[in-house]
Design a protein around this motif. Structure first.
Motif, PDB file in Angstrom:
ATOM      1  N   UNK A  36       0.821  -1.197   0.000  1.00 53.66           N
ATOM      2  CA  UNK A  36       0.000   0.000   0.000  1.00 53.66           C
ATOM      3  C   UNK A  36       0.854   1.246   0.000  1.00 53.66           C
ATOM      4  N   UNK A  37       1.960   1.186   0.746  1.00 51.90           N
ATOM      5  CA  UNK A  37       2.827   2.364   0.798  1.00 51.90           C
ATOM      6  C   UNK A  37       3.439   2.631  -0.566  1.00 51.90           C
ATOM      7  N   UNK A  38       3.825   1.557  -1.293  1.00 53.92           N
ATOM      8  CA  UNK A  38       4.388   1.736  -2.628  1.00 53.92           C
ATOM      9  C   UNK A  38       3.381   2.304  -3.603  1.00 53.92           C
ATOM     10  N   UNK A  39       2.108   1.934  -3.470  1.00 53.15           N
ATOM     11  CA  UNK A  39       1.083   2.478  -4.346  1.00 53.15           C
ATOM     12  C   UNK A  39       0.845   3.952  -4.052  1.00 53.15           C
ATOM     13  N   UNK A  40       0.862   4.318  -2.767  1.00 53.66           N
ATOM     14  CA  UNK A  40       0.654   5.727  -2.417  1.00 53.66           C
ATOM     15  C   UNK A  40       1.795   6.604  -2.904  1.00 53.66           C
ATOM     16  N   UNK A  41       3.010   6.052  -2.966  1.00 52.60           N
ATOM     17  CA  UNK A  41       4.146   6.854  -3.426  1.00 52.60           C
ATOM     18  C   UNK A  41       4.054   7.216  -4.895  1.00 52.60           C
ATOM     19  N   UNK A  80      -7.835   3.112  -2.224  1.00 50.93           N
ATOM     20  CA  UNK A  80      -8.862   3.314  -1.215  1.00 50.93           C
ATOM     21  C   UNK A  80      -9.748   2.074  -1.057  1.00 50.93           C
ATOM     22  N   UNK A  81     -10.096   1.433  -2.188  1.00 49.06           N
ATOM     23  CA  UNK A  81     -10.924   0.230  -2.115  1.00 49.06           C
ATOM     24  C   UNK A  81     -10.187  -0.905  -1.426  1.00 49.06           C
ATOM     25  N   UNK A  82      -8.900  -1.038  -1.692  1.00 49.01           N
ATOM     26  CA  UNK A  82      -8.118  -2.094  -1.052  1.00 49.01           C
ATOM     27  C   UNK A  82      -7.979  -1.842   0.443  1.00 49.01           C
ATOM     28  N   UNK A  83      -7.863  -0.576   0.830  1.00 47.86           N
ATOM     29  CA  UNK A  83      -7.726  -0.266   2.252  1.00 47.86           C
ATOM     30  C   UNK A  83      -9.010  -0.562   3.030  1.00 47.86           C
ATOM     31  N   UNK A  84     -10.153  -0.511   2.370  1.00 48.40           N
ATOM     32  CA  UNK A  84     -11.421  -0.740   3.050  1.00 48.40           C
ATOM     33  C   UNK A  84     -11.835  -2.204   3.060  1.00 48.40           C
ATOM     34  N   UNK A 105     -10.670 -11.263   4.917  1.00 47.16           N
ATOM     35  CA  UNK A 105     -10.996 -12.403   4.068  1.00 47.16           C
ATOM     36  C   UNK A 105     -11.142 -11.985   2.609  1.00 47.16           C
ATOM     37  N   UNK A 106     -11.568 -10.730   2.345  1.00 46.67           N
ATOM     38  CA  UNK A 106     -11.633 -10.253   0.978  1.00 46.67           C
ATOM     39  C   UNK A 106     -10.239  -9.996   0.416  1.00 46.67           C
ATOM     40  N   UNK A 107      -9.319  -9.533   1.255  1.00 43.90           N
ATOM     41  CA  UNK A 107      -7.936  -9.318   0.802  1.00 43.90           C
ATOM     42  C   UNK A 107      -7.303 -10.644   0.405  1.00 43.90           C
ATOM     43  N   UNK A 108      -7.523 -11.678   1.213  1.00 44.99           N
ATOM     44  CA  UNK A 108      -6.976 -12.990   0.861  1.00 44.99           C
ATOM     45  C   UNK A 108      -7.597 -13.533  -0.418  1.00 44.99           C
ATOM     46  N   UNK A 109      -8.872 -13.245  -0.635  1.00 48.08           N
ATOM     47  CA  UNK A 109      -9.514 -13.703  -1.868  1.00 48.08           C
ATOM     48  C   UNK A 109      -8.932 -12.983  -3.084  1.00 48.08           C
ATOM     49  N   UNK A 110      -8.709 -11.672  -2.953  1.00 49.68           N
ATOM     50  CA  UNK A 110      -8.100 -10.923  -4.053  1.00 49.68           C
ATOM     51  C   UNK A 110      -6.705 -11.458  -4.355  1.00 49.68           C
ATOM     52  N   UNK A 111      -5.942 -11.756  -3.308  1.00 54.70           N
ATOM     53  CA  UNK A 111      -4.602 -12.295  -3.514  1.00 54.70           C
ATOM     54  C   UNK A 111      -4.664 -13.659  -4.210  1.00 54.70           C
ATOM     55  N   UNK A 112      -5.597 -14.510  -3.808  1.00 51.22           N
ATOM     56  CA  UNK A 112      -5.710 -15.837  -4.423  1.00 51.22           C
ATOM     57  C   UNK A 112      -6.120 -15.722  -5.893  1.00 51.22           C
TER      58      UNK A 112
END
Length: 441
Positions: free
Chosen positions: A1-6, A33-37, A41-48
């Motif tokens: 996230x920090x790399x995306x904000x930079x 912003x969508x990823x931060x919210x 379990x949704x983050x793990x699904x996006x990663x998979x």
């Protein structure tokens, strides 16, 4: 996230890698912003899903240097150019994810395309068994996709499977109600209306009327005039009294016109024309009433109802003793171009086309051309695709009986076999009455 904000952050004297006010900058900020919210379990699904997409795409490993030949600009290889020189139709974008895990948008595109084809032209849709497998796969990858359950419901209706249709319909509106959030009662209204249509399709009149009453009650509580008009359409279809049906039809036609529901208004006019003809109305009155439907269809571009209007006109001509005009209307319907302007729009090939082809088959048989009537390919294909195989077999058997009995074709064994097949079909399907098929005016 920090790399995306930079990427969009102001770095003093240095300009940011991506301008915050650009299109790419807006996209990066919105995705961040969508990823931060997202919950965990949704983050793990996006990663998979991203890992599966990367593995299926055969991308080069991160940090690998490109070959010099890959960086040179030049003509494409000969085999690629030859491979693209294909005279076949372009591949369907909705099935381009074959062999991979479909995304949400790909699943929605496939579902909408197949639903449109099932309603307009079944011969261009997937066969029932592969379509059910596709729906099951979409639900396995997207469990909350309510449209996939509704696609399974339409597919079960297509093959006449009651249990599967009820199961898919319940699951569809369960997920639609959960996704609606704000107004779950709207989903319940249309769920009751769809359940009424399901029971009406299978001949369960009492269950259909009970579902319609429930839909009407919820529509009145929610002040939903559109749902009320659709419920009224099914109500006059299920009414058993001609006077009651006529009163409901007149009210539905006038109210649909006030609400700008042109499709329901045109359908009501066609049904009312059929009722007028059955009750002994004059031909001029019936055809004048049908002209109102043609006017609505032409003004608002309703190709399906335009085809249905030709089928009703052919039936009226046959009823009033004009078989030549009935045959002409049927041929006009078969030659009518009803294709839409969309990318997946297909010509209408449904019940009106099958009825028109059946009218032509009866006319051919009336003039002694039994071989041509038996080999009419359009009727056989349309009836099979519409799930009306029994009706086509009954018509075919009746025509064969006329050929072997009235015209002394074939021997006694063939006549007995035709009569036995006719009795078997009528016994298995009591709603199919073939006596009216013998009357060719």
């Amino acid at each position: 996230m920090a790399g995306v904000d930079l990427l969009t952050a102001d770095q003093g004297a240095r300009r940011p890698a991506v301008a915050p006010s650009s299109v790419v900058g807006f996209f990066v900020r919105r995705m961040s912003l969508a990823l931060a919210r997202l919950p965990f379990h949704e983050v793990t699904r996006v990663f998979a899903e991203f890992a599966a997409y990367h593995a299926a795409g055969d991308f080069p490993p991160v940090g690998a240097a490109a070959e010099p030949d890959d960086m040179e600009l030049g003509p494409e290889p000969a085999e690629d150019v030859a491979g693209n020189d294909d005279n076949g139709p372009p591949p369907d974008d909705s099935c381009s994810w074959a062999g991979q895990r479909p995304s949400r948008r790909q699943a929605e595109l496939l579902v909408s395309t197949q639903m449109e084809l099932l309603q307009t032209n079944e011969k261009l849709a997937l066969p029932p068994a592969p379509l059910q497998e596709v729906a099951a796969r979409l639900l396995r990858d997207n469990p909350d996709l309510a449209e996939a359950h509704f696609l399974s419901f339409l597919n079960c209706l297509r093959v006449g499977e009651l249990c599967g249709a009820v199961h898919s319909l319940y699951h569809s509106f369960d997920r639609m109600g959960a996704a609606a959030g704000g107004e779950p009662s709207r989903g319940l209204r249309y769920a009751a209306l769809s359940l009424a249509a399901l029971h009406a399709r299978f001949g369960h009149r009492r269950a259909a009327l009970a579902a319609i009453r429930e839909a009407v009650t919820m529509s009145q509580d929610g002040n939903d005039s559109v749902c009320l008009q659709e419920a009224l359409t099914w109500l006059y279809k299920l009414a058993d009294d001609d006077e009651t049906r006529g009163s409901l039809m007149r009210h539905a036609i006038s109210k649909s016109g006030e609400l700008q529901l042109h499709e329901l208004a045109s359908l009501g006019v066609q049904n009312y024309t059929e009722l007028m003809a059955q009750c002994g109305a004059r031909p001029a009155d019936a055809f004048q009433q049908l002209a109102r439907s043609d006017q609505i269809n032409c003004q608002h571009s309703l190709p399906a109802l335009l085809a249905s209007g030709y089928a009703v006109r052919a039936a009226l001509c046959a009823l009033y003793g004009r078989p030549g005009l009935a045959s002409l209307c049927g041929q006009l319907l078969l030659c009518l171009d009803t294709a839409g302007a969309g990318p997946h729009s297909a010509p209408v090939c449904g019940e009106p086309v099958a009825l028109a082809a059946g009218q032509l088959a009866r006319q051919l048989a009336a003039h002694g051309h039994y071989a041509r009537a038996d080999q009419l390919p359009l009727l056989d294909e349309s009836a099979r695709l519409l799930g009306q195989l029994e009706a086509w077999l009954l018509l075919k058997t009746v025509l064969h009986m006329r050929a072997v009995t009235w015209h002394e074709l074939g021997d006694r064994d063939e006549r007995n076999a035709a009569a036995s097949q006719y009795r078997q079909l009528v016994t298995q399907h009591p709603t199919l009455d073939g006596r009216h098929l013998l009357r060719v005016t």
